[in-house]
Enzyme design. Structure first.
Site, mmCIF file in Angstrom:
data_model
loop_
_atom_site.group_PDB
_atom_site.id
_atom_site.type_symbol
_atom_site.label_atom_id
_atom_site.label_comp_id
_atom_site.label_asym_id
_atom_site.label_seq_id
_atom_site.Cartn_x
_atom_site.Cartn_y
_atom_site.Cartn_z
ATOM 1 C CD GLU A 90 43.174 29.037 38.248
ATOM 2 O OE1 GLU A 90 44.223 29.341 37.687
ATOM 3 O OE2 GLU A 90 42.566 29.793 39.024
ATOM 4 C CD GLU B 243 43.465 34.413 44.305
ATOM 5 O OE1 GLU B 243 43.421 35.459 43.628
ATOM 6 O OE2 GLU B 243 44.440 33.627 44.263
ATOM 7 C CG ASN C 31 44.506 36.055 37.852
ATOM 8 O OD1 ASN C 31 44.221 37.247 37.846
ATOM 9 N ND2 ASN C 31 44.141 35.229 38.825
ATOM 10 C CD1 TRP C 32 49.229 39.801 34.927
ATOM 11 C CD2 TRP C 32 49.283 42.041 34.986
ATOM 12 N NE1 TRP C 32 49.976 40.229 33.853
ATOM 13 C CE2 TRP C 32 50.029 41.598 33.865
ATOM 14 C CE3 TRP C 32 49.174 43.410 35.215
ATOM 15 C CZ2 TRP C 32 50.656 42.484 32.997
ATOM 16 C CZ3 TRP C 32 49.809 44.289 34.343
ATOM 17 C CH2 TRP C 32 50.545 43.826 33.248
ATOM 18 C CE LYS C 33 46.795 34.837 41.661
ATOM 19 N NZ LYS C 33 46.559 33.773 42.601
ATOM 20 N N GLY D 117 49.257 32.624 37.495
ATOM 21 C CA GLY D 117 49.268 33.752 38.421
ATOM 22 C C GLY D 117 50.666 34.317 38.578
ATOM 23 N N GLY E 273 48.966 29.489 44.015
ATOM 24 C CA GLY E 273 49.864 30.336 44.793
ATOM 25 C C GLY E 273 50.610 29.592 45.889
ATOM 26 C CG HIS F 135 40.645 33.401 40.494
ATOM 27 N ND1 HIS F 135 41.091 33.232 41.787
ATOM 28 C CD2 HIS F 135 41.676 33.070 39.690
ATOM 29 C CE1 HIS F 135 42.349 32.815 41.750
ATOM 30 N NE2 HIS F 135 42.721 32.709 40.490
ATOM 31 C CB SER G 260 51.959 26.398 41.488
ATOM 32 O OG SER G 260 51.421 26.953 42.682
#
Ligand code: PEP
Length: 249
Positions: A167, A97, A10-12, A234, A173, A95, A213
């Site tokens: 997650e 976020e 997941n490149w965000k 990530g 992160g 997600h 992570s």
């Protein structure tokens, strides 16, 4: 039947189109494997150059979000048909976020799940508890709720090919990975939840990833767990380390 592992990055909100092509060219030889599905979920603007750059490799391109309407007056959104036309096979939905910063709810995730299936896009539906929920002992109650609402109206044939990413929010992160036991326990609980909603065959087929992570050092033990079918990665997906994660065995 053994489930095939699926390892997704997941490149965000990272990588310009130019950088995306460079990263794919760097990672292409490192993530080559026949043992797992390898997916790069990239920002919308990177999708077209990423699909082009990944041609001829085992990398499949996914999106990080999608809207649940077909088309129309939804400024700034991306439709499922736009994604499929561009060559997208997977989409990350819900997600944490997006839930936290963009008002995504399990109800909107559910609408997106149904739309994704309608268009033949495989959803990677994220779920996971906050640190407070874990400390209060309500982790599984909360996740069961996210899964039940997210899968409302999803047929068992669709559920069997879906992907769920567990997650824990406190592990995303932060450099704090859930212990292997914690990750396995929740992934097992999610599988039991799918068995309750559908049946054992569907629960045995659905793929459940761990995310939070994950790195080259933690992936082997996590991915060896009976209910963990790969990872959603990530930070480490933007580095050559991703090659080690994909080839974790
Ligand atoms: C993620 O973006 O879904 C994620 C798990 O990030 P990280 O691996 O950086 O914790």
């Amino acid at each position: 039947m053994a489930r095939r592992k699926i390892i997704a990055g997941n490149w965000k909100m990272n990588m310009t189109p130019t950088e995306a092509v460079e990263l794919i060219n760097t990672l292409k030889p490192l993530v080559a494997t026949e043992d797992a599905d390898v997916v790069f979920c990239v920002p919308a603007i990177d999708i077209i150059p990423a699909v082009e750059a990944a041609k001829g490799s085992n990398i499949q391109i996914g999106a990080e979000n999608m809207y649940f309407e077909e088309k129309g007056a939804y400024t700034g959104e991306i439709s499922p048909a736009m994604l499929t036309d561009a060559g997208v096979k997977y989409v990350v939905l819900g997600h944490s976020e997006r839930r936290e910063y963009f008002a995504e709810t399990s109800e909107t995730v559910n609408k997106k799940m149904l739309k994704a299936f309608e268009h033949g896009i495989t959803p990677i539906m994220c779920c996971g508890e906050t640190l407070t929920q874990r400390e209060q002992g309500v982790t599984m109650d909360f996740i069961r709720q996210q899964v039940k609402v997210g899968f409302q109206g999803v047929t068992k044939e669709q559920a069997a090919v879906a992907v769920i990413a567990y997650e824990p929010i406190w592990a995303i992160g932060t450099g704090k990975t859930a212990t292997t036991e914690q990750a396995q326990e929740v992934c097992k609980g999610i599988r039991e939840c799918i068995a309750q909603i559908y049946d054992q065959a569907t629960a045995d087929a659905i793929r459940i990833q761990y995310g939070g992570s994950v790195n080259a050092a933690t992936a082997p033990e996590l991915f060896a767990q009976p209910d963990i079918d790969g990872g959603l990665v990530g930070g480490a997906a933007l580095k050559p380390d991703f090659g080690k994660i994909v080839n974790w065995k």
